[in-house]
Design a protein around this motif. Structure first.
Motif: not given
Length: 508
Positions: A196-223
């Motif tokens: 679970a941690e591996t998948l979450r970290e992988y998704i978090k890194e991928n979110l940074g490809n399209g979202l700003t740092n602030e929005n990565v934090e919001i999106a990751y928290s919502a997910l």
């Protein structure tokens, strides 16, 4: 008078009765040593009412079901407390553990949550809260999945009862000890991420490809409901505007996911038990990624019950479904009823079950559109249900949350759908997350509205001191005026007025 006695006010729902008396049993066990006289008198009054109802109905089940549920509630509470307090008094010479959470409290230390704990090389049935001091370059190597070994400065038994009610968070996370340690006495010995941690970290890194740092934090928290990345100012803005639930995985998030799955399965013409199986597997996997948060478990159970009901030729009943989910959660964690997130999660759903239809019926008679009426009814019913809960736990009353939710929930729903689908696809096609750049403006708008509304002087104000009696009376009123109550109008008035008077007395 005869019609008043014989009138059928409610359809008998065994699940609701079982859950209600499980909760009463736990509350009785918790408060009997603190407010002995009041608690015992309350229990006697409830027992008398149960006996009277069972005699009038001439059905033994009306007495046995509440009695057995109450006894299970009492024993469940004491068993949970006993299992948590069963600890060792010996201080270990060294401890080895694996980090699963990292945060920074205001005192300047670093707080670690750890599992896979070894005391002097022997496995211990506990997790730890570790406070690390002397934190020069503290974050170097101290991250989720890191295995550490250290000599503890101090080891404290966690106080399950530092307030009047047990700390459900400690019990749920099995945090039986808190430990302090100097960085000089701590060594990093490896890395061990769960799936679970591996998948979450992988998704978090991928979110940074399209979202700003602030929005990565919001999106990751919502997910995933993990708010560790959020700054204090970010979370405060959402909390003060009354939309903090957008950042914690809840029934809203699960309903969006279920809606996406339903649409896809309908397009593929998959129905029946195959549909139930697929939805169940996907929601279980999502609950696993969210560390089996109570709100996700509750929403998952309700979604599966809603799917299974027509296959069993039964009519879906929201109150029975909510109660069934509550029973399962109680049996897993008898102290969950003292957890604020659990209380708020169930209160929201009960509010919708009780008040959505009456509010929608009133709004539908106006000239506003059906969609707007539905959105308003949903926001109003949850706000009405949470108003005293929020006031009790946070000592403030949010008057802007209704307006904020009406604006932000539809927009957030769109953003969350896009993030969820693309995050899922990114497990197969990592580059697809670059498409998230198009929803940066949506997250920016959500952040702006939450910040502006949360900073309004009228957004929150202090409330008077409340207690569980006030909350109980308030929900009793909601129940009597809801669509669930089948009593005649004048009989409802006869019951509501004295309860309202008692509620006013308690508030004054």
């Amino acid at each position: 008078m005869r019609s008043f006695i014989r009138e059928r006010w409610f359809n008998y729902r065994p699940m609701c009765v079982i859950l209600g008396f499980l909760v009463l049993g736990s509350l009785f066990a918790c408060y009997v040593t603190q407010n002995t006289i009041i608690t015992i008198i309350s229990a006697i009054i409830i027992a008398i009412l149960v006996v009277i109802i069972s005699i009038l109905k001439r059905k033994l089940q009306y007495f046995l079901v509440p009695l057995i549920s109450f006894v299970i509630g009492v024993f469940g509470y004491y068993l949970a407390v006993y299992s948590f307090n069963k600890t060792t008094d010996e201080k270990p010479e060294y401890i080895q553990a694996r980090i699963y959470s990292v945060s920074v409290p205001e005192d300047g230390s670093v707080r670690l949550r750890t599992d896979s704990v070894l005391f002097d090389g022997e496995e211990e049935n506990t997790n730890l809260t570790i406070y690390v001091y002397d934190n020069t370059n503290i974050f170097e190597g101290l991250e989720i999945g890191t295995v550490i070994r250290f000599i503890p400065s101090n080891v404290y038994k966690s106080d399950l009862f530092y307030s009047n009610t047990p700390n459900s968070y400690l019990y749920t996370n099995n945090l039986k000890y808190s430990v302090t340690v100097s960085m000089n006495n701590l060594a990093i010995i490896g890395q061990d991420l769960t799936l679970a941690e591996t998948l979450r970290e992988y998704i978090k890194e991928n979110l940074g490809n399209g979202l700003t740092n602030e929005n990565v934090e919001i999106a990751y928290s919502a997910l995933f409901g993990d708010k560790a990345l959020l700054s204090d100012s970010q979370y405060s803005a959402y909390r003060l505007s009354g939309v903090a639930h957008l950042l914690a995985v809840s029934g809203l998030h699960v309903s969006i996911i279920v809606g996406i799955i339903y649409w896809l399965l309908d397009k593929l013409k998959i129905k029946g038990w195959y549909k139930v199986l697929i939805v169940g597997v996907i929601l279980f996997a999502y609950a696993y990624l969210c560390d089996f948060a109570v709100s996700v478990i509750r929403a998952t159970i309700m979604a599966l019950v809603m799917l299974i009901a027509p296959l069993m030729h039964r009519e879906y009943d929201s109150l029975s479904s909510i109660s069934f989910a509550g029973i399962i959660i109680f049996l897993i964690n008898p102290l969950a009823i003292f957890d604020v997130s659990t209380i708020m999660s169930f209160s929201c759903v009960y509010g919708i079950a009780l008040m959505y239809k009456p509010i929608y019926n009133v709004l539908s008679k106006t000239k506003i559109s059906t969609k707007i009426a539905q959105s308003l009814a949903m926001s109003c019913s949850t706000t009405v249900a949470l108003i005293f809960i929020m006031a009790y736990f946070f000592k403030t009353l949010n008057v802007i949350s209704l307006f904020a939710n009406i604006i932000l929930i539809p927009i957030f729903t769109l953003a969350f759908m896009v993030v969820f689908v693309i995050s899922l696809l990114s497990l197969i096609v990592p580059g697809i997350t670059y498409l998230l750049v198009v929803i940066n403006p949506i997250f920016d708008f959500i952040n702006l509205i939450a910040t502006v509304l949360g900073n309004l002087p009228i957004a929150n104000f202090l409330t008077i001191e409340l207690n569980y009696i006030v909350i109980f009376l308030y929900f009793a009123i909601l129940l009597l005026i809801s669509r669930i109550c089948r009593a005649e109008y004048e009989h409802r008035i006869m019951m509501v007025l004295p309860i309202v008077a008692l509620l006013v007395v308690c508030l004054v």
